[in-house]
Design a protein around this motif. Structure first.
Motif, mmCIF file in Angstrom:
data_model
loop_
_atom_site.group_PDB
_atom_site.id
_atom_site.type_symbol
_atom_site.label_atom_id
_atom_site.label_comp_id
_atom_site.label_asym_id
_atom_site.label_seq_id
_atom_site.Cartn_x
_atom_site.Cartn_y
_atom_site.Cartn_z
ATOM 1 N N ARG A 28 -3.053 -1.827 1.268
ATOM 2 C CA ARG A 28 -4.175 -2.519 1.918
ATOM 3 C C ARG A 28 -4.994 -3.328 0.914
ATOM 4 N N SER A 29 -5.233 -2.753 -0.253
ATOM 5 C CA SER A 29 -6.033 -3.485 -1.238
ATOM 6 C C SER A 29 -5.286 -4.711 -1.760
ATOM 7 N N LYS A 30 -3.993 -4.609 -1.992
ATOM 8 C CA LYS A 30 -3.201 -5.775 -2.423
ATOM 9 C C LYS A 30 -3.196 -6.847 -1.352
ATOM 10 N N LEU A 31 -3.105 -6.443 -0.110
ATOM 11 C CA LEU A 31 -3.099 -7.398 0.992
ATOM 12 C C LEU A 31 -4.423 -8.149 1.055
ATOM 13 N N VAL A 32 -5.517 -7.436 0.847
ATOM 14 C CA VAL A 32 -6.839 -8.068 0.875
ATOM 15 C C VAL A 32 -7.039 -8.955 -0.351
ATOM 16 N N GLN A 33 -6.614 -8.492 -1.536
ATOM 17 C CA GLN A 33 -6.797 -9.256 -2.772
ATOM 18 C C GLN A 33 -6.005 -10.556 -2.758
ATOM 19 N N GLY A 35 -5.065 -12.238 -0.237
ATOM 20 C CA GLY A 35 -5.565 -13.144 0.786
ATOM 21 C C GLY A 35 -4.452 -13.797 1.572
ATOM 22 N N GLU A 39 -7.300 -13.224 8.592
ATOM 23 C CA GLU A 39 -8.335 -12.268 9.010
ATOM 24 C C GLU A 39 -7.905 -11.530 10.271
ATOM 25 N N LEU A 42 -5.516 -8.694 9.281
ATOM 26 C CA LEU A 42 -6.252 -7.551 8.730
ATOM 27 C C LEU A 42 -6.980 -6.779 9.818
ATOM 28 N N ARG A 43 -7.577 -7.498 10.749
ATOM 29 C CA ARG A 43 -8.281 -6.846 11.852
ATOM 30 C C ARG A 43 -7.308 -6.037 12.709
#
Length: 109
Positions: A28-33, A35, A39, A42-43
């Motif tokens: 999850r953190s890699k996916l957010v970092q 980008g 959105e 992610l939601r």
């Protein structure tokens, strides 16, 4: 009962679960970092995880309730020995709990 074998099994389960949690969090953190995910993606991931968590709670709650009823029946009938009939009552309660979960989850979805 020999509890010496239970300790390594419990340790293995805990380590495996901890590794799963770390891998999921890193994903999850890699996916957010990066980008790279929109959105909306992610939601949907967060909403899907929330729904899975609620469904897991519903499933385990129904199973615990069904098994509690089965144990109450076993106690009410005074069955003290482990017989195929007692095991059948417990298995039937587990099956009914799972079927109840399936019916409720289909109705809620």
């Amino acid at each position: 009962m020999d509890f010496d074998i239970l300790i390594p099994i419990t340790l293995f389960v805990c380590v495996t679960y901890a590794i799963k949690l770390v891998v999921d969090a890193r994903f999850r953190s890699k996916l957010v970092q990066q980008g790279s995910g929109s959105e909306e993606l992610l939601r949907s991931l967060v909403q899907g995880e929330d729904q899975r968590r609620r469904h897991a709670s519903l499933r385990w709650g129904l199973l615990a309730l069904a098994l509690a009823v089965a144990f109450a029946l076993i106690e009410a009938f005074g069955w003290r020995d482990v017989t195929p009939g007692v095991i059948a009552v417990l298995l039937a309660a587990t099956g009914l709990g799972n079927l109840g979960y399936y019916a409720l989850s289909r109705r809620l979805s």
